[in-house]
Design a protein around this motif. Structure first.
Motif, PDB file in Angstrom:
ATOM      1  N   ALA A  53       1.151  -0.945  -0.164  1.00  0.00           N
ATOM      2  CA  ALA A  53      -0.368   0.108  -0.122  1.00  0.00           C
ATOM      3  C   ALA A  53       0.909   0.886   0.131  1.00  0.00           C
ATOM      4  O   ALA A  53       0.435   2.541  -0.446  1.00  0.00           O
ATOM      5  CB  ALA A  53      -0.838   0.112   1.064  1.00  0.00           C
ATOM      6  N   ASP A  54       2.812   1.514   0.103  1.00  0.00           N
ATOM      7  CA  ASP A  54       3.006   2.101   0.351  1.00  0.00           C
ATOM      8  C   ASP A  54       2.950   3.611   1.491  1.00  0.00           C
ATOM      9  O   ASP A  54       2.585   4.456   1.597  1.00  0.00           O
ATOM     10  CB  ASP A  54       3.049   2.958  -1.113  1.00  0.00           C
ATOM     11  N   MET A  55       2.696   3.147   2.520  1.00  0.00           N
ATOM     12  CA  MET A  55       2.677   3.645   3.612  1.00  0.00           C
ATOM     13  C   MET A  55       3.503   4.960   3.671  1.00  0.00           C
ATOM     14  O   MET A  55       4.828   4.509   3.542  1.00  0.00           O
ATOM     15  CB  MET A  55       1.963   3.076   4.674  1.00  0.00           C
ATOM     16  N   GLN A  56       3.444   5.737   5.019  1.00  0.00           N
ATOM     17  CA  GLN A  56       4.189   6.798   5.882  1.00  0.00           C
ATOM     18  C   GLN A  56       4.118   6.397   7.369  1.00  0.00           C
ATOM     19  O   GLN A  56       3.015   5.873   7.485  1.00  0.00           O
ATOM     20  CB  GLN A  56       3.940   8.422   5.223  1.00  0.00           C
ATOM     21  N   VAL A  57       5.050   5.893   7.578  1.00  0.00           N
ATOM     22  CA  VAL A  57       5.178   5.908   8.988  1.00  0.00           C
ATOM     23  C   VAL A  57       5.357   7.124   9.615  1.00  0.00           C
ATOM     24  O   VAL A  57       6.335   7.824   9.199  1.00  0.00           O
ATOM     25  CB  VAL A  57       6.302   5.096   9.318  1.00  0.00           C
ATOM     26  N   VAL A  58       4.479   7.654  10.111  1.00  0.00           N
ATOM     27  CA  VAL A  58       4.832   8.983  11.461  1.00  0.00           C
ATOM     28  C   VAL A  58       5.870   8.782  12.927  1.00  0.00           C
ATOM     29  O   VAL A  58       4.560   7.798  13.725  1.00  0.00           O
ATOM     30  CB  VAL A  58       3.474   9.382  11.498  1.00  0.00           C
ATOM     31  N   LEU A  59       6.370   8.936  13.116  1.00  0.00           N
ATOM     32  CA  LEU A  59       7.443   9.264  14.223  1.00  0.00           C
ATOM     33  C   LEU A  59       7.004   9.525  15.396  1.00  0.00           C
ATOM     34  O   LEU A  59       6.476  11.079  14.860  1.00  0.00           O
ATOM     35  CB  LEU A  59       8.755   8.833  13.814  1.00  0.00           C
ATOM     36  N   GLY A  60       7.187   9.577  16.147  1.00  0.00           N
ATOM     37  CA  GLY A  60       6.463  10.600  17.499  1.00  0.00           C
ATOM     38  C   GLY A  60       8.132  10.504  18.414  1.00  0.00           C
ATOM     39  O   GLY A  60       7.565  11.510  19.197  1.00  0.00           O
ATOM     40  N   THR A  61       8.949   9.989  17.685  1.00  0.00           N
ATOM     41  CA  THR A  61      10.028  10.793  18.671  1.00  0.00           C
ATOM     42  C   THR A  61      10.895  11.735  18.913  1.00  0.00           C
ATOM     43  O   THR A  61      11.182  12.509  17.640  1.00  0.00           O
ATOM     44  CB  THR A  61      11.258   9.534  18.780  1.00  0.00           C
TER      45      THR A  61
END
Length: 312
Positions: A270-278
């Motif tokens: 699905a070619d997702m984006q990973v949203v980091l919270g660090t």
């Protein structure tokens, strides 16, 4: 850093995003270090929201104050923000007045003339699609917003918006990690009465819907689980089997465990984006190492099993 399409915009964006939710108590130096680590890793996409941090727009303000981006550097990055939650209510408000005023305040806080993407932040049960359409039309025609999306919306909620909204919905930001993956694993156990994961939680086939409709999925809380209080699953004793598998893959590929957690999401077609919270620059670097790492099918499904999900 591998790029993926941003919906139907024709734009290519990194598949790892730097989330700015927790920066408002950081020093200028801290924010610059976080931003620098992201840029060095190839991340030029920064995620905000009006309600993030201690007060309205405070994280957006901290970002702008610390970085003081030139016009040229602003043009090199993508800024995404969200609107629609009235935190002090608490309730949701997708009215024309609220959406427009929130975006105007975000632009002032971010010290910019436009945001690249605006997301509707969680569904409003009282949504009036005509109101959203009027807001989107104004925000687009005035140049304040270049693309629009949603967060935590089901397929039918998106369809409802589309009865009036003429702009493409380019993104849907939803919670997803190896250890919290109902939107992905639900279909694996379809029609299996004994498997809790088969229950329809998202209106049915959210991932498939977004793939069909050309909507980019953005995964928030990519390290959060559901056991032991719902904290980070990496290194947590309640996820011993999962962590053992992650550690093996970490050693095999020569990357930190965090990179494997990211790679599980980015492996999905699905070619997702990973949203980091660090807010830790080192963790941004570690996470970025998973951007291009392509797990095998056996490894990907092995992590699903190790997380406790049914793979028939």
């Amino acid at each position: 850093m591998r790029n993926v399409p941003l919906g139907t915009t024709g734009l290519a964006v990194p598949n790892v995003v730097a989330g700015m939710m927790r920066i408002d108590d950081k020093t200028d130096g801290d924010v610059r270090a976080l931003y620098g680590a992201a840029r060095d890793a190839g991340i030029d996409f920064f995620d905000h929201a009006d309600i993030y941090a201690r007060s309205l727009h405070s994280a957006e303000e901290r970002f702008a104050e610390a970085l003081r981006l030139s016009t040229a550097e602003r043009g090199e990055i993508r800024l995404q923000t969200k609107a629609g939650i009235v935190r002090e209510g608490p309730y949701f408000d997708f009215s024309y007045e609220h959406l427009v005023s929130s975006v105007e305040a975000s632009l002032r806080a971010l010290r910019t003339d436009y945001v690249d993407v605006l997301l509707l932040h969680r569904p409003d049960a009282l949504v009036e699609p005509d109101e959203v359409a009027r807001a989107f039309d104004h925000l687009e025609s005035s140049g304040m917003v270049r693309a629009f999306g949603v967060s935590n919306h089901t397929p039918r909620q998106i369809d409802l918006l589309r009865t009036a909204v003429r702009q493409p919905i380019v993104a849907n930001q939803v919670q997803l990690s190896i250890a919290h993956a109902p939107v992905v694993v639900q279909g694996l156990a379809a029609n299996m009465e004994s498997a809790p994961q088969s229950s329809v939680r998202d209106g049915g086939g959210l991932v498939e819907y977004c793939r069909i409709e050309g909507i980019t999925l953005q995964a928030w809380s990519p390290l959060q689980g559901t056991r032991g209080g719902g904290g980070v699953f990496l290194g947590h004793p309640d996820y011993a089997e999962l962590n053992a598998d992650i550690d093996q893959l970490s050693e095999k590929y020569g990357v930190p465990p965090l990179a494997i957690a990211v790679a599980w999401i980015t492996r999905h077609p699905a070619d997702m984006q990973v949203v980091l919270g660090t807010t830790n620059p080192g963790r941004v670097t570690d996470a970025a190492a998973g951007s291009d790492l392509r797990l095998t099918r056996a490894e990907w499904y092995g992590l699903v099993r190790a997380a406790g999900y049914v793979v028939p």
